[in-house]
Design a protein around this motif. Sequence first.
Motif, PDB file in Angstrom:
ATOM      1  N   VAL A   1       0.819  -1.218   0.000  1.00  0.00           N
ATOM      2  CA  VAL A   1       0.000   0.000   0.000  1.00  0.00           C
ATOM      3  C   VAL A   1       0.853   1.269   0.000  1.00  0.00           C
ATOM      4  O   VAL A   1       0.513   2.242  -0.668  1.00  0.00           O
ATOM      5  N   PHE A   2       1.968   1.281   0.735  1.00  0.00           N
ATOM      6  CA  PHE A   2       2.662   2.544   0.978  1.00  0.00           C
ATOM      7  C   PHE A   2       4.048   2.693   0.360  1.00  0.00           C
ATOM      8  O   PHE A   2       4.550   3.819   0.302  1.00  0.00           O
ATOM      9  N   ALA A   3       4.704   1.631  -0.075  1.00  0.00           N
ATOM     10  CA  ALA A   3       6.085   1.756  -0.542  1.00  0.00           C
ATOM     11  C   ALA A   3       6.221   2.790  -1.661  1.00  0.00           C
ATOM     12  O   ALA A   3       7.105   3.661  -1.600  1.00  0.00           O
ATOM     13  N   ASP A   4       5.384   2.719  -2.653  1.00  0.00           N
ATOM     14  CA  ASP A   4       5.451   3.700  -3.746  1.00  0.00           C
ATOM     15  C   ASP A   4       5.086   5.096  -3.262  1.00  0.00           C
ATOM     16  O   ASP A   4       5.711   6.082  -3.664  1.00  0.00           O
ATOM     17  N   LYS A   5       4.079   5.195  -2.403  1.00  0.00           N
ATOM     18  CA  LYS A   5       3.621   6.507  -1.911  1.00  0.00           C
ATOM     19  C   LYS A   5       4.718   7.254  -1.156  1.00  0.00           C
ATOM     20  O   LYS A   5       4.746   8.480  -1.152  1.00  0.00           O
ATOM     21  N   VAL A   6       5.585   6.524  -0.481  1.00  0.00           N
ATOM     22  CA  VAL A   6       6.632   7.182   0.302  1.00  0.00           C
ATOM     23  C   VAL A   6       7.993   7.141  -0.390  1.00  0.00           C
ATOM     24  O   VAL A   6       8.999   7.524   0.205  1.00  0.00           O
ATOM     25  N   GLY A   7       8.019   6.680  -1.634  1.00  0.00           N
ATOM     26  CA  GLY A   7       9.239   6.724  -2.430  1.00  0.00           C
ATOM     27  C   GLY A   7      10.283   5.685  -2.096  1.00  0.00           C
ATOM     28  O   GLY A   7      11.476   5.925  -2.281  1.00  0.00           O
ATOM     29  N   LEU A   8       9.850   4.507  -1.633  1.00  0.00           N
ATOM     30  CA  LEU A   8      10.815   3.437  -1.372  1.00  0.00           C
ATOM     31  C   LEU A   8      11.119   2.701  -2.668  1.00  0.00           C
ATOM     32  O   LEU A   8      10.203   2.271  -3.369  1.00  0.00           O
ATOM     33  N   ASP A   9      12.405   2.549  -2.978  1.00  0.00           N
ATOM     34  CA  ASP A   9      12.777   1.785  -4.168  1.00  0.00           C
ATOM     35  C   ASP A   9      12.981   0.315  -3.783  1.00  0.00           C
ATOM     36  O   ASP A   9      12.928  -0.048  -2.599  1.00  0.00           O
ATOM     37  N   ALA A  10      13.200  -0.518  -4.769  1.00  0.00           N
ATOM     38  CA  ALA A  10      13.305  -1.967  -4.538  1.00  0.00           C
ATOM     39  C   ALA A  10      14.441  -2.309  -3.574  1.00  0.00           C
ATOM     40  O   ALA A  10      14.296  -3.194  -2.722  1.00  0.00           O
ATOM     41  N   GLU A  11      15.557  -1.612  -3.689  1.00  0.00           N
ATOM     42  CA  GLU A  11      16.698  -1.883  -2.808  1.00  0.00           C
ATOM     43  C   GLU A  11      16.361  -1.524  -1.359  1.00  0.00           C
ATOM     44  O   GLU A  11      16.710  -2.257  -0.423  1.00  0.00           O
ATOM     45  N   GLN A  12      15.641  -0.427  -1.154  1.00  0.00           N
ATOM     46  CA  GLN A  12      15.252  -0.036   0.192  1.00  0.00           C
ATOM     47  C   GLN A  12      14.227  -1.008   0.776  1.00  0.00           C
ATOM     48  O   GLN A  12      14.316  -1.359   1.953  1.00  0.00           O
ATOM     49  N   VAL A  13      13.288  -1.452  -0.040  1.00  0.00           N
ATOM     50  CA  VAL A  13      12.303  -2.428   0.428  1.00  0.00           C
ATOM     51  C   VAL A  13      13.019  -3.706   0.872  1.00  0.00           C
ATOM     52  O   VAL A  13      12.735  -4.252   1.943  1.00  0.00           O
ATOM     53  N   HIS A  14      13.969  -4.161   0.060  1.00  0.00           N
ATOM     54  CA  HIS A  14      14.738  -5.361   0.419  1.00  0.00           C
ATOM     55  C   HIS A  14      15.527  -5.123   1.717  1.00  0.00           C
ATOM     56  O   HIS A  14      15.552  -5.987   2.603  1.00  0.00           O
ATOM     57  N   SER A  15      16.135  -3.962   1.840  1.00  0.00           N
ATOM     58  CA  SER A  15      16.910  -3.645   3.035  1.00  0.00           C
ATOM     59  C   SER A  15      16.035  -3.610   4.281  1.00  0.00           C
ATOM     60  O   SER A  15      16.460  -4.059   5.357  1.00  0.00           O
ATOM     61  N   LEU A  16      14.822  -3.084   4.152  1.00  0.00           N
ATOM     62  CA  LEU A  16      13.918  -3.058   5.309  1.00  0.00           C
ATOM     63  C   LEU A  16      13.656  -4.466   5.829  1.00  0.00           C
ATOM     64  O   LEU A  16      13.562  -4.668   7.037  1.00  0.00           O
ATOM     65  N   ALA A  17      13.562  -5.422   4.931  1.00  0.00           N
ATOM     66  CA  ALA A  17      13.268  -6.800   5.331  1.00  0.00           C
ATOM     67  C   ALA A  17      14.493  -7.552   5.817  1.00  0.00           C
ATOM     68  O   ALA A  17      14.392  -8.336   6.765  1.00  0.00           O
ATOM     69  N   THR A  18      15.643  -7.319   5.195  1.00  0.00           N
ATOM     70  CA  THR A  18      16.781  -8.188   5.492  1.00  0.00           C
ATOM     71  C   THR A  18      18.104  -7.463   5.705  1.00  0.00           C
ATOM     72  O   THR A  18      19.093  -8.106   6.030  1.00  0.00           O
ATOM     73  N   GLY A  19      18.130  -6.160   5.546  1.00  0.00           N
ATOM     74  CA  GLY A  19      19.379  -5.421   5.632  1.00  0.00           C
ATOM     75  C   GLY A  19      19.568  -4.707   6.950  1.00  0.00           C
ATOM     76  O   GLY A  19      19.028  -5.109   7.984  1.00  0.00           O
ATOM     77  N   THR A  20      20.338  -3.617   6.878  1.00  0.00           N
ATOM     78  CA  THR A  20      20.615  -2.798   8.053  1.00  0.00           C
ATOM     79  C   THR A  20      20.431  -1.329   7.696  1.00  0.00           C
ATOM     80  O   THR A  20      20.442  -0.964   6.519  1.00  0.00           O
ATOM     81  N   PRO A  21      20.325  -0.470   8.701  1.00  0.00           N
ATOM     82  CA  PRO A  21      20.227   0.962   8.435  1.00  0.00           C
ATOM     83  C   PRO A  21      21.487   1.537   7.785  1.00  0.00           C
ATOM     84  O   PRO A  21      21.460   2.652   7.270  1.00  0.00           O
ATOM     85  N   ASP A  22      22.567   0.790   7.805  1.00  0.00           N
ATOM     86  CA  ASP A  22      23.814   1.261   7.206  1.00  0.00           C
ATOM     87  C   ASP A  22      23.996   0.792   5.767  1.00  0.00           C
ATOM     88  O   ASP A  22      25.039   1.057   5.159  1.00  0.00           O
ATOM     89  N   ASP A  23      23.001   0.113   5.193  1.00  0.00           N
ATOM     90  CA  ASP A  23      23.067  -0.259   3.782  1.00  0.00           C
ATOM     91  C   ASP A  23      23.196   1.003   2.933  1.00  0.00           C
ATOM     92  O   ASP A  23      22.661   2.064   3.293  1.00  0.00           O
ATOM     93  N   THR A  24      23.875   0.899   1.815  1.00  0.00           N
ATOM     94  CA  THR A  24      24.149   2.065   0.977  1.00  0.00           C
ATOM     95  C   THR A  24      22.896   2.698   0.373  1.00  0.00           C
ATOM     96  O   THR A  24      22.938   3.849  -0.052  1.00  0.00           O
ATOM     97  N   CYS A  25      21.782   1.986   0.367  1.00  0.00           N
ATOM     98  CA  CYS A  25      20.543   2.549  -0.179  1.00  0.00           C
ATOM     99  C   CYS A  25      19.959   3.638   0.705  1.00  0.00           C
ATOM    100  O   CYS A  25      19.119   4.427   0.255  1.00  0.00           O
ATOM    101  N   TRP A  26      20.394   3.711   1.957  1.00  0.00           N
ATOM    102  CA  TRP A  26      19.883   4.725   2.890  1.00  0.00           C
ATOM    103  C   TRP A  26      20.822   5.915   2.901  1.00  0.00           C
ATOM    104  O   TRP A  26      21.791   5.962   3.663  1.00  0.00           O
ATOM    105  N   THR A  27      20.563   6.869   2.028  1.00  0.00           N
ATOM    106  CA  THR A  27      21.442   8.033   1.890  1.00  0.00           C
ATOM    107  C   THR A  27      20.975   9.218   2.717  1.00  0.00           C
ATOM    108  O   THR A  27      21.759  10.121   2.996  1.00  0.00           O
ATOM    109  N   ASP A  28      19.720   9.255   3.125  1.00  0.00           N
ATOM    110  CA  ASP A  28      19.184  10.356   3.924  1.00  0.00           C
ATOM    111  C   ASP A  28      19.499  10.091   5.393  1.00  0.00           C
ATOM    112  O   ASP A  28      19.072   9.071   5.957  1.00  0.00           O
ATOM    113  N   PRO A  29      20.232  10.999   6.045  1.00  0.00           N
ATOM    114  CA  PRO A  29      20.561  10.792   7.463  1.00  0.00           C
ATOM    115  C   PRO A  29      19.328  10.634   8.357  1.00  0.00           C
ATOM    116  O   PRO A  29      19.379   9.904   9.348  1.00  0.00           O
TER     117      PRO A  29
END
Length: 189
Positions: free
Chosen positions: A93-121
Amino acid sequence: MPRFSKQTPVPRLTPVEPPYDPETAEALQALGPPLTLFRIFARRPERAAGIHQWGRYYMSRRSALSLRHRELVIDRTTARCGAEYEWGVHIAVFADKVGLDAEQVHSLATGTPDDTCWTDPADRAVLHAVDALHDVGDLGDDRWQELIAAVGDEAAIDLLLVCGWYHAISFVARALRLPPEPGTPAFSG
């Protein structure tokens, strides 16, 4: 990192089914689309009404958290809790509305906040706070200051409450073995 167990595709409790009595119909109308989770809550319309009252603030624009940060809190919390049902609903419902790309969606499920897809402090600060709350139930002074600098005092309070609430929602979704809603993604997808 999340620990996932394959869940039975049949819920442990039967959600209410149409036709609904007037009180149940009213409770479901207030909650939104007739998702399995909402139909479980509506087994007791009083419970559904209470949940709706809580959500009226946190799922609205009145929350001090931005829509993006609210969804980061919900998505990360439900992923860390292994609640694929609720994570999938929110991603769908919300991933597109809030501008999450595929890499960020994957990171939310299995990554860390330090993944390179998270560029906004600010995004990183929110995700670090969620992970700390999940891991130790608290924020150290450095994490707290990072969060306050990123979102402000009032949004920080809202983050704490939303994170806690979605732990509870995750417990319900997992313990009841709710199967994915049609068209929602899986952690691995």
